[in-house]
Design a protein around this motif. Sequence first.
Motif, PDB file in Angstrom:
ATOM      1  N   ALA A   1       0.829  -1.208   0.000  1.00  0.00           N
ATOM      2  CA  ALA A   1       0.000   0.000   0.000  1.00  0.00           C
ATOM      3  C   ALA A   1       0.866   1.262   0.000  1.00  0.00           C
ATOM      4  N   VAL A   2       1.937   1.258   0.783  1.00  0.00           N
ATOM      5  CA  VAL A   2       2.810   2.432   0.843  1.00  0.00           C
ATOM      6  C   VAL A   2       3.573   2.590  -0.467  1.00  0.00           C
ATOM      7  N   GLN A   3       4.004   1.482  -1.059  1.00  0.00           N
ATOM      8  CA  GLN A   3       4.690   1.571  -2.351  1.00  0.00           C
ATOM      9  C   GLN A   3       3.774   2.150  -3.418  1.00  0.00           C
ATOM     10  N   LYS A   4       2.522   1.716  -3.439  1.00  0.00           N
ATOM     11  CA  LYS A   4       1.572   2.250  -4.419  1.00  0.00           C
ATOM     12  C   LYS A   4       1.341   3.741  -4.197  1.00  0.00           C
TER      13      LYS A   4
ATOM     14  N   ILE B   1       3.599   5.819  -3.024  1.00  0.00           N
ATOM     15  CA  ILE B   1       4.790   6.498  -3.546  1.00  0.00           C
ATOM     16  C   ILE B   1       4.684   6.654  -5.063  1.00  0.00           C
ATOM     17  N   ILE B   2       4.190   5.628  -5.746  1.00  0.00           N
ATOM     18  CA  ILE B   2       3.994   5.723  -7.193  1.00  0.00           C
ATOM     19  C   ILE B   2       3.010   6.841  -7.524  1.00  0.00           C
ATOM     20  N   LEU B   3       1.928   6.928  -6.751  1.00  0.00           N
ATOM     21  CA  LEU B   3       0.959   8.017  -6.953  1.00  0.00           C
ATOM     22  C   LEU B   3       1.601   9.374  -6.669  1.00  0.00           C
ATOM     23  N   ASP B   4       2.494   9.430  -5.674  1.00  0.00           N
ATOM     24  CA  ASP B   4       3.195  10.682  -5.373  1.00  0.00           C
ATOM     25  C   ASP B   4       4.098  11.089  -6.535  1.00  0.00           C
TER      26      ASP B   4
ATOM     27  N   ARG C   1       3.780   5.106 -16.875  1.00  0.00           N
ATOM     28  CA  ARG C   1       2.868   3.992 -16.589  1.00  0.00           C
ATOM     29  C   ARG C   1       3.090   2.785 -17.497  1.00  0.00           C
ATOM     30  N   LYS C   2       3.763   2.993 -18.613  1.00  0.00           N
ATOM     31  CA  LYS C   2       3.972   1.882 -19.552  1.00  0.00           C
ATOM     32  C   LYS C   2       5.263   1.107 -19.281  1.00  0.00           C
TER      33      LYS C   2
ATOM     34  N   GLY D   1      15.091  11.403 -11.408  1.00  0.00           N
ATOM     35  CA  GLY D   1      15.524  10.290 -10.563  1.00  0.00           C
ATOM     36  C   GLY D   1      14.477   9.207 -10.441  1.00  0.00           C
ATOM     37  N   ILE D   2      13.637   9.061 -11.443  1.00  0.00           N
ATOM     38  CA  ILE D   2      12.558   8.083 -11.396  1.00  0.00           C
ATOM     39  C   ILE D   2      12.911   6.833 -12.182  1.00  0.00           C
TER      40      ILE D   2
END
Length: 377
Positions: free
Chosen positions: A149-152, A154-157, A179-180, A217-218
């Motif tokens: 849940a926290v990882q998801k 971070i992705i949303l952030d 997203r791809k 940095g992503i």
Amino acid sequence: MLERQMPLTNLLEIMFASKGKPNKPETALLFIDEIQNSPQTIARLRYFYEEHPELCVIAAGSLLENVMDINASFPVGRVDYMAMHPCSFREFLTALGKEHLHYFIDHPDYSDAVHDEMMALFSQYVVIGGMPEIVKLFVNQKNYSGTLAVQKQIILDYEEDITKYAEGLDKTKILNVFRKIPVFLGQDNKKFRISKVAHGARNREYSGVTDWLIDAGIVNVSYCLNDLALPLKGNYDPDNYRMYFMDTGLLVASLDEESSKDLRDNKNFNTYKGAIYENIVADMLKKSGYDLYFYKNEEATLEVEFFVRDANNLIPIDVKATDGKLKSVKSLINDEKRNDIKFGIKLAEKNIGFENNIYTFPYFLTFLLKRFLTEKK
């Protein structure tokens, strides 16, 4: 945010009131977090440097490469810039209280039992990744509960940051590319094709998108070499590349929920195993200071996941999800026309070994390859 609460000049007046300066300047520290939210504060770092050199100032923030591009007042020459990365496997071991295993990492002549323990811990690291918040949660709970849940989040952030800071670029296009990434990594070819990102998409329409994600940095990007020869820089196709998540834990979290849970509960990597281990090797090579290159010929008869170099040699690195044959690497080593390629490296679940001019290392020792190649006679 500091600047919204109080002007920096007023803050300094309070800090240095009565005595003018701290009695022990070496212990005075001002930490400014999320500084990317205030370009004005970034500009005022010059003030700290010139007017209060006795004060130690640390400023932290995300996407600073992009913020600095649009902030003409960045105090060049007044700030030491340091890029921060997710936790390494060594740091992950430290967080788990496994510092004693550092010895075996630095002196990799160990038993199969130690190797098996290391691989088990590395499998945890693959799923958790190196984001400090996730590592802390995992260490405190001693299980995976809540980490997905926290990882998801971070992705949303990350996606929110894209919409906030992608100045001068189409933010929807950046989001489409971001997203791809898991989709293309899950394919055999792994080549990132802009034409497949959206209907009718063309490379020229997405100019700058990949660079923005790199600067943020992503992602890490590996380019296909035009020819297997030194030097590497300038010898690649900028339109033929593979894109990886900077943090492999976030790649795992970006998969469908069932796959992510299966990985956590059963260590079942299924058909995605190759992409996941390739992603983490890319991360470890990048942290070691290597640029990323791969090679795949047009006939798809020759493919090697990564190439690095030492002073005199071009070195193919094969990342094996299973203990398969190294057809491409062996072919290159035995090719008399390839004078730069004298040996290769295999990264796998197996212990250290050497056979037929191929060095075998377990995945978790990838970060030591540069030291090995430097010291190798």
